[in-house]
Write a protein that holds these residues in place. Structure first.
Motif, PDB file in Angstrom:
ATOM      1  N   LEU A  95      34.179 -40.341 -55.920  1.00  0.00           N
ATOM      2  CA  LEU A  95      33.798 -39.373 -54.892  1.00  0.00           C
ATOM      3  C   LEU A  95      33.406 -38.053 -55.537  1.00  0.00           C
ATOM      4  O   LEU A  95      34.113 -37.542 -56.397  1.00  0.00           O
ATOM      5  N   HIS A  96      32.284 -37.499 -55.095  1.00  0.00           N
ATOM      6  CA  HIS A  96      31.824 -36.209 -55.606  1.00  0.00           C
ATOM      7  C   HIS A  96      32.676 -35.081 -55.049  1.00  0.00           C
ATOM      8  O   HIS A  96      33.552 -35.287 -54.193  1.00  0.00           O
ATOM      9  N   GLY A  97      32.424 -33.858 -55.520  1.00  0.00           N
ATOM     10  CA  GLY A  97      33.127 -32.675 -55.042  1.00  0.00           C
ATOM     11  C   GLY A  97      32.269 -31.900 -54.065  1.00  0.00           C
ATOM     12  O   GLY A  97      31.370 -32.450 -53.414  1.00  0.00           O
ATOM     13  N   ARG A 100      28.351 -32.028 -53.732  1.00  0.00           N
ATOM     14  CA  ARG A 100      27.709 -33.215 -53.168  1.00  0.00           C
ATOM     15  C   ARG A 100      26.689 -33.816 -54.141  1.00  0.00           C
ATOM     16  O   ARG A 100      25.605 -34.238 -53.754  1.00  0.00           O
ATOM     17  N   ALA A 102      26.373 -36.713 -56.018  1.00  0.00           N
ATOM     18  CA  ALA A 102      26.838 -38.084 -56.235  1.00  0.00           C
ATOM     19  C   ALA A 102      26.245 -38.686 -57.504  1.00  0.00           C
ATOM     20  O   ALA A 102      26.908 -39.475 -58.180  1.00  0.00           O
ATOM     21  N   TYR A 105      28.293 -37.660 -60.507  1.00  0.00           N
ATOM     22  CA  TYR A 105      29.578 -38.352 -60.553  1.00  0.00           C
ATOM     23  C   TYR A 105      29.403 -39.832 -60.891  1.00  0.00           C
ATOM     24  O   TYR A 105      30.286 -40.433 -61.537  1.00  0.00           O
ATOM     25  N   ASN A 156      31.205 -29.819 -46.362  1.00  0.00           N
ATOM     26  CA  ASN A 156      32.432 -30.274 -47.020  1.00  0.00           C
ATOM     27  C   ASN A 156      33.635 -30.380 -46.106  1.00  0.00           C
ATOM     28  O   ASN A 156      34.769 -30.464 -46.574  1.00  0.00           O
ATOM     29  N   THR A 159      36.037 -33.273 -46.681  1.00  0.00           N
ATOM     30  CA  THR A 159      37.152 -33.298 -47.626  1.00  0.00           C
ATOM     31  C   THR A 159      38.510 -33.221 -46.933  1.00  0.00           C
ATOM     32  O   THR A 159      39.536 -33.480 -47.563  1.00  0.00           O
ATOM     33  N   ALA A 198      38.308 -39.617 -58.103  1.00  0.00           N
ATOM     34  CA  ALA A 198      37.717 -38.382 -57.586  1.00  0.00           C
ATOM     35  C   ALA A 198      38.198 -37.196 -58.399  1.00  0.00           C
ATOM     36  O   ALA A 198      39.172 -37.280 -59.150  1.00  0.00           O
ATOM     37  N   GLY A 202      36.524 -33.839 -53.966  1.00  0.00           N
ATOM     38  CA  GLY A 202      36.669 -35.262 -53.688  1.00  0.00           C
ATOM     39  C   GLY A 202      38.090 -35.737 -53.866  1.00  0.00           C
ATOM     40  O   GLY A 202      38.564 -36.627 -53.152  1.00  0.00           O
TER      41      GLY A 202
END
Length: 460
Positions: A95-97, A100, A102, A105, A156, A159, A198, A202
């Protein structure tokens, strides 16, 4: 008098119609977790604006994975090997942070996988599927997603497990998305393990998912959760490791920080913090801490975030690791940690004034003496996913041998519900219902409802 009747009738009809619309809008409004609610006032943490999904990572292809039965999907980068996806024996989902990103990651996970293969770690296999979903923002990324893509109005907000706002009325939590991925890959006949990974933002959602998420439909599939450097983690009691004033931080125990006022459109099963804790500590969870993650003005710096261990993410993770050990009452010495839990830690000395603590009644049933989780400390790593998962210990957290299973004595389901309130009073926690709706609180009638009743009385 007769001439005035049609006008009164018309006005009543219009008034009632508007009130019904307002009531419907109120009921369908997506609820937000405490962090997203508090952060809205600061207008921070939105991340970049995406105009595309980015360049295709090496060895990957784009996929739209269906979620639910209403035509919505989640975009993801998925590895092109194995050629037949259903023949994979392992799936790793990263999962990205908050950025965003992706694609970035996906590359972090792919590089870690290649390093694990070279090191011949037990979980590394050439027959592995790599997946990196992308959670869009409707305010930042409108040019990047399509009509059926899941996206969230607050950048976000995903999250915290909040509901999606695109497609319209979708209201899907990321917890449901992760359930979908777990179910999809667990059904492959040769699948042996599914691992979620993550970092940062994430990792916030992944840690909550490790608490509330469902078990795989196939009991032969092992599931692991690897959580790297989150700004905060979910507390099961009111205990916090630093002093603060709950009168000026009233949402400190609301979800995503604690279980009060649970807001995610995702059913909690089991539905008490105590039972969720007992299941959580028996899951294969790995925490990865960059010991250089010490910047004091990044991440969640709201009062509720700081209440989980001060300004540094590193300290918050160390405090949380001690909290789990203390609450579960594991044998041996409690790991050293910078904070203090006056109600939990009888060996550490400190001034308990100013600390929010739980009562013995609230802590009843948590002390199982077991904890399956593992902690990895990464020297020289700051808040950087490449550094954390590019390290040998970071890769062991992902691809290392499974943690030994734990056996919890007694029946968790027989425990009574935990109370959750301010420092003195108690109340039952507001948790989600069994059918996935958000928690409802009884209380004074809303303004819309009051006017509605008055209008009905006048018009009838």
């Amino acid at each position: 008098m007769l001439a005035r009747i049609p006008l009164v009738t018309l006005l009543c009809f219009l008034l009632l119609s508007e009130l019904v619309t307002a009531s419907s809008t109120s009921l369908n409004r997506v609820r937000r977790d405490a962090y997203t609610t508090l952060r809205a006032a600061t207008h921070g943490g939105n991340g970049p604006q995406l105009t595309t999904v980015g360049a295709t990572p090496p060895g990957a292809h784009a996929a739209n994975i269906p979620v639910g039965n209403n035509g919505a999907n989640v975009f993801a980068w998925v590895s092109s090997t194995p050629a037949q996806e259903s023949s994979a024996t392992s799936a790793y989902i990263i999962l990205h942070g908050i950025d965003r990103n992706a694609g970035f990651y996906y590359n972090v996970l792919s590089n870690a996988n290649q390093a694990a293969l070279r090191a011949m770690l037990p979980g590394a296999s050439p027959n592995t599927l790599l997946v990196a979903p992308l959670f869009f923002s409707t305010t930042q990324d409108v040019r990047a997603y399509n009509a059926s893509s899941l996206a969230w109005a607050d950048p976000n907000a995903w999250t915290g497990g909040d509901g999606s706002t695109h497609p319209e009325s979708s209201n899907v939590s990321v917890f449901t998305v992760l359930d979908t991925l777990l179910e999809k890959y667990s059904k492959y006949s040769g699948m042996r393990n599914v691992t979620f990974v993550a970092h940062g933002g994430g990792a916030q959602v992944l840690q909550r998912y490790a608490v509330v998420g469902k078990d795989p439909p196939n009991s032969n599939v092992a599931v692991r959760y690897v959580i790297g450097d989150p700004s905060s983690m979910l507390y099961f009691t009111r205990d916090r490791p630093v002093p603060f004033n709950p009168a000026t931080c009233p949402m400190y125990d609301d979800f995503r920080y604690g279980f009060s006022n649970y807001t995610a459109p995702y059913a909690l099963e089991p539905d008490s913090p105590r039972d969720l804790f007992r299941r959580y500590i028996a899951r294969d969870v790995r925490y990865v801490i960059g010991l250089g993650d010490v910047v004091k003005d990044e991440g969640d710096q709201l009062c509720a975030g700081r209440a989980t261990g001060g300004a540094e993410r590193k300290d918050r993770s160390l405090d949380y690791w001690a909290y789990l050990n203390l609450l579960a009452n594991t044998t041996g010495s409690t790991p050293d940690y910078p904070g203090f839990y006056p109600a939990l830690d009888t060996r550490k000395r400190g001034d308990p004034r100013g600390y929010v603590t739980s009562t013995p009644e609230e802590r009843q049933g948590f002390a199982t003496g077991q904890l399956r989780h593992q902690m990895y400390y990464i020297n020289g790593a700051g808040h950087n996913a490449d550094q954390v998962y590019g390290s040998g210990d970071g890769q062991k957290a992902i691809f290392g041998a499974a943690a030994p299973a734990v056996s919890l004595s007694g029946s968790a389901s027989s425990s009574t519900s935990m109370s959750a309130a301010g420092p003195t009073g108690t109340r039952e926690p507001a948790l989600g219902g069994q059918n996935g709706g958000t928690a409802q609180r009884s209380g004074p009638i809303s303004l819309v409802g009051l006017v509605f009743l008055l209008a009905v009385g006048f018009c009838t």
